[in-house]
Enzyme design. Sequence first.
Site, mmCIF file in Angstrom:
data_model
loop_
_atom_site.group_PDB
_atom_site.id
_atom_site.type_symbol
_atom_site.label_atom_id
_atom_site.label_comp_id
_atom_site.label_asym_id
_atom_site.label_seq_id
_atom_site.Cartn_x
_atom_site.Cartn_y
_atom_site.Cartn_z
ATOM 1 N N HIS A 29 0.823 -1.215 0.000
ATOM 2 C CA HIS A 29 0.000 0.000 0.000
ATOM 3 C C HIS A 29 0.855 1.263 0.000
ATOM 4 C CE1 HIS A 29 -3.362 2.631 0.854
ATOM 5 N NE2 HIS A 29 -2.779 3.059 1.950
ATOM 6 N N TYR A 70 -4.146 0.959 -8.051
ATOM 7 C CA TYR A 70 -5.312 0.326 -8.677
ATOM 8 C C TYR A 70 -4.813 -0.513 -9.854
ATOM 9 C CZ TYR A 70 -8.400 3.458 -6.004
ATOM 10 O OH TYR A 70 -9.065 4.126 -5.002
HETATM 11 C C1 LIG Z 1 -10.504 -3.801 -0.643
HETATM 12 C C2 LIG Z 1 -9.426 -2.867 -1.141
HETATM 13 C C3 LIG Z 1 -9.437 -1.536 -0.726
HETATM 14 C C4 LIG Z 1 -8.447 -0.661 -1.157
HETATM 15 N N1 LIG Z 1 -8.467 0.634 -0.702
HETATM 16 C C5 LIG Z 1 -7.443 1.465 -1.020
HETATM 17 C C6 LIG Z 1 -7.375 2.790 -0.483
HETATM 18 O O1 LIG Z 1 -8.229 3.225 0.291
HETATM 19 N N2 LIG Z 1 -6.316 3.566 -0.824
HETATM 20 C C7 LIG Z 1 -5.332 3.111 -1.669
HETATM 21 O O2 LIG Z 1 -4.363 3.834 -1.929
HETATM 22 N N3 LIG Z 1 -5.390 1.871 -2.201
HETATM 23 C C8 LIG Z 1 -6.409 1.044 -1.894
HETATM 24 N N4 LIG Z 1 -6.419 -0.227 -2.408
HETATM 25 C C9 LIG Z 1 -5.321 -0.650 -3.272
HETATM 26 C C10 LIG Z 1 -4.106 -1.067 -2.430
HETATM 27 O O3 LIG Z 1 -3.473 0.074 -1.882
HETATM 28 C C11 LIG Z 1 -3.103 -1.819 -3.278
HETATM 29 O O4 LIG Z 1 -3.679 -3.006 -3.730
HETATM 30 C C12 LIG Z 1 -1.829 -2.127 -2.479
HETATM 31 O O5 LIG Z 1 -0.819 -2.534 -3.362
HETATM 32 C C13 LIG Z 1 -2.081 -3.195 -1.439
HETATM 33 O O6 LIG Z 1 -0.953 -3.498 -0.684
HETATM 34 P P1 LIG Z 1 -0.839 -4.983 -0.067
HETATM 35 O O7 LIG Z 1 0.453 -5.068 0.657
HETATM 36 O O8 LIG Z 1 -2.089 -5.309 0.659
HETATM 37 O O9 LIG Z 1 -0.847 -5.843 -1.401
HETATM 38 P P2 LIG Z 1 0.088 -6.981 -2.022
HETATM 39 O O10 LIG Z 1 -0.798 -7.661 -2.990
HETATM 40 O O11 LIG Z 1 0.731 -7.786 -0.961
HETATM 41 O O12 LIG Z 1 1.206 -6.162 -2.778
HETATM 42 C C14 LIG Z 1 0.921 -5.255 -3.827
HETATM 43 C C15 LIG Z 1 2.193 -4.996 -4.641
HETATM 44 O O13 LIG Z 1 3.245 -4.542 -3.788
HETATM 45 C C16 LIG Z 1 4.322 -5.482 -3.772
HETATM 46 N N5 LIG Z 1 4.767 -5.631 -2.384
HETATM 47 C C17 LIG Z 1 4.018 -6.054 -1.341
HETATM 48 N N6 LIG Z 1 4.751 -6.049 -0.227
HETATM 49 C C18 LIG Z 1 5.985 -5.621 -0.557
HETATM 50 C C19 LIG Z 1 7.191 -5.424 0.178
HETATM 51 N N7 LIG Z 1 7.233 -5.667 1.483
HETATM 52 N N8 LIG Z 1 8.279 -4.995 -0.487
HETATM 53 C C20 LIG Z 1 8.239 -4.765 -1.818
HETATM 54 N N9 LIG Z 1 7.128 -4.938 -2.568
HETATM 55 C C21 LIG Z 1 6.013 -5.359 -1.935
HETATM 56 C C22 LIG Z 1 3.735 -6.761 -4.309
HETATM 57 O O14 LIG Z 1 4.736 -7.608 -4.856
HETATM 58 C C23 LIG Z 1 2.742 -6.251 -5.323
HETATM 59 O O15 LIG Z 1 3.422 -5.863 -6.502
HETATM 60 C C24 LIG Z 1 -7.419 -1.122 -2.019
HETATM 61 C C25 LIG Z 1 -7.417 -2.447 -2.435
HETATM 62 C C26 LIG Z 1 -8.411 -3.318 -2.009
HETATM 63 C C27 LIG Z 1 -8.394 -4.757 -2.467
#
Ligand SMILES: Cc1cc2nc3c(=O)[nH]c(=O)nc-3n(C[C@H](O)[C@H](O)[C@H](O)COP(=O)(O)OP(=O)(O)OC[C@H]3O[C@@H](n4cnc5c(N)ncnc54)[C@H](O)[C@@H]3O)c2cc1C
Length: 538
Positions: free
Chosen positions: A188, A477
């Site tokens: 995120h 997104y």
């Molecule tokens: C229900 C929902 C609500 C959302 N609401 C918002 C919102 O309010 N605001 C907003 O900005 N976005 C929102 N999003 C989008 C969200 O910010 C992105 O999907 C974000 O990438 C999620 O991070 P994650 O660690 O949960 O995802 P992951 O799927 O774990 O990672 C996403 C990406 O980042 C990479 N990554 C993950 N962890 C690391 C790490 N430690 N080091 C390097 N790379 C890494 C992954 O390889 C992948 O490319 C939402 C998504 C969903 C599904």
Amino acid sequence: MLSPTMFPFLLLLVLFPFFTSISQPFRVAASDSIYDNFASCLTKNGIPSGQISNILYSPTNTSFNSVLQAHVRNLRFNTSSTRKPSIIVAPLEIPHVQAAVLCTKGAGLELKIRSGGHDYEGISYVSDVPFIILDMFNLSSITVDIPSESAWVQAGATVGELYYRIWEKSNAYGFPAGLCPTLGVGGHISGGGYGAMLRRFGLSVDNVLDAQIVDVKGQVLDRKAMGEDLFWAIRGGGGASFGVVLAYKLKLVQVPEIVTVFNVQRTEAENATDILVQWQNVADKIDNGLFIRVLVQPSTSESQKIIRLTFIALYLGDSDSLMSVMNAGFPALGLQKSDCKEGSWIQSMLFWSNFDIGAKPELLLNRTSDVNFLKRKSDYVQTPIPKDALTSIFNKMVQLGKPGLVFNPYGGRMSEIPANETPFPHRAGIIYKIQYSVNWDDASPNITNQYLEQARELYSFTTPYVSSNPRQAFLNYRDLDIGTTDNGKNSYSEGEVYGRKYFKDNFDRLVKVKTVVDPENFFKNEQSIPTLPARSFR
Ligand SMILES: Cc1cc2nc3c(=O)[nH]c(=O)nc-3n(C[C@H](O)[C@H](O)[C@H](O)COP(=O)(O)OP(=O)(O)OC[C@H]3O[C@@H](n4cnc5c(N)ncnc54)[C@H](O)[C@@H]3O)c2cc1C
Ligand SMILES: *[C@@H]1O[C@H](CO)[C@@H](O)[C@H](O)[C@H]1NC(C)=O
Ligand SMILES: *[C@@H]1O[C@H](CO)[C@@H](O)[C@H](O)[C@H]1NC(C)=O
Ligand SMILES: *[C@@H]1O[C@H](CO)[C@@H](O)[C@H](O)[C@H]1NC(C)=O
Ligand SMILES: *[C@@H]1O[C@H](CO)[C@@H](O)[C@H](O)[C@H]1NC(C)=O
Ligand SMILES: *[C@@H]1O[C@H](CO)[C@@H](O)[C@H](O)[C@H]1NC(C)=O
Ligand SMILES: *[C@@H]1O[C@H](CO)[C@@H](O)[C@H](O)[C@H]1NC(C)=O
């Protein structure tokens, strides 16, 4: 000369890599040896065997499926035909991450890094080539220090845990990040991160003070050691192109004791389109403590095919002061004081998660969430969409039936921060961002295709009204429709297609940083930052 008898042999050599990646039986048979080789590599890199058995999962481990599925947030990627990782590594300590990077590189496998698993295209845990998941969920410590107004947060923590830990120490502070409590900090924040306070405080990445990352050599680097270029890149350029983000140090922001939220609906019988026309003229200019999101949804009722607008807002102040801001700036909505709910900032985060504003903050710690089939796309609007065009978009949506739109206003602090301050380029001049949103719960492939097509059709229909050259998109997104790169080839020209949409001119600096920190492109995925083409690099 090539002797004809050598042809079959050469053919076999050429085809061999495909056999290993396509043939399922081969992969399953091979996975035990992948496990053994990986385990012995971890040992060579100093990880005690007692620890290895706690962090390494092969597909035959009883908890492999539950670990894999625990952070799948899009059911499109929870099917039996979804490609599964050869192994999952779920580190409990930082040296586990360092060794996992070195051993994945050594094994010649692709590394998928997952924190919260919310990637809309599942690219943190799905791949077309044999891969390993580095699952960060257990590196989730949070240290809040109120005197210095800062917090260190590990990548595997959720934003809900972050908000809760801040609130535990002080209700005078918060942090500007996403609205869904299960979002992982690692993906995120490295992807930008926005929430309902962006007009006052900017994005999450505008409030990052330091970071810790494991690079391609397995080294742990903080801001000082990684240098300002890499520190810049991992604040909006996506972490996964550059290394494994271990943690961010965040600057906490001060929030008032009382904030106000509202959620009001309007239909065309209540002049919804006129209200939206006025919203477009004021949403990015009104008091920057006020964020008014609009949901545009086609009615699901067969008998009444209409559009419903829902205005959902956070105001950083009490309801009296909100009413005067609204009456002066956005009277068309006709907001009543009785529409307003006051509470603390942590309660407003419960409200955004669809809990009652009086619910217990502990609900923000729940890592289990309801999961659907999802598709998202994004756009940026720089000129208000004329009323007749809004009407035709609404008609199109009613005709399609399923996709909705979410309008998120920018302006305020977002317009003050230069477009090259972080990789996230969508700053001054953006009135609002559009999210195209389709959720469903039917697993049949035909339904999936139908809804994916509907989202694409609506996106095509709105082309004249949104940014162009490039048509900008929000990295968080994730949308593979806007271009992908062939992982193996890492084509610069393919990378530039989606890269300009996500980063505009900042793409060039991201490519330079990438070429310096990961010249062999180990950290790659379907939409990663490519290295410079070899010719210009030399
Ligand atoms: C229900 C929902 C609500 C959302 N609401 C918002 C919102 O309010 N605001 C907003 O900005 N976005 C929102 N999003 C989008 C969200 O910010 C992105 O999907 C974000 O990438 C999620 O991070 P994650 O660690 O949960 O995802 P992951 O799927 O774990 O990672 C996403 C990406 O980042 C990479 N990554 C993950 N962890 C690391 C790490 N430690 N080091 C390097 N790379 C890494 C992954 O390889 C992948 O490319 C939402 C998504 C969903 C599904
Ligand atoms: C996976 O299975 C191996 C072999 O049975 C076992 O040694 C190891 O502890 C298991 N790993 C986990 C994390 O349960
Ligand atoms: C994912 O699929 C598995 C196996 O079909 C199922 O048990 C699990 O409940 C699914 N996950 C979700 C969140 O529905
Ligand atoms: C992390 O691992 C520890 C020890 O194995 C366990 O007690 C804890 O619940 C795990 N944390 C998460 C968030 O899964
Ligand atoms: C809608 O607009 C019309 C024409 O301007 C006006 O007469 C009517 O009162 C409005 N309706 C509502 C519910 O505001
Ligand atoms: C966590 O959320 C899930 C999904 O909404 C729900 O089923 C479960 O009861 C919640 N757990 C707690 C402890 O609230
Ligand atoms: C799915 O779509 C295909 C091709 O359009 C069609 O032939 C098939 O009958 C559909 N299946 C179902 C279950 O609707």
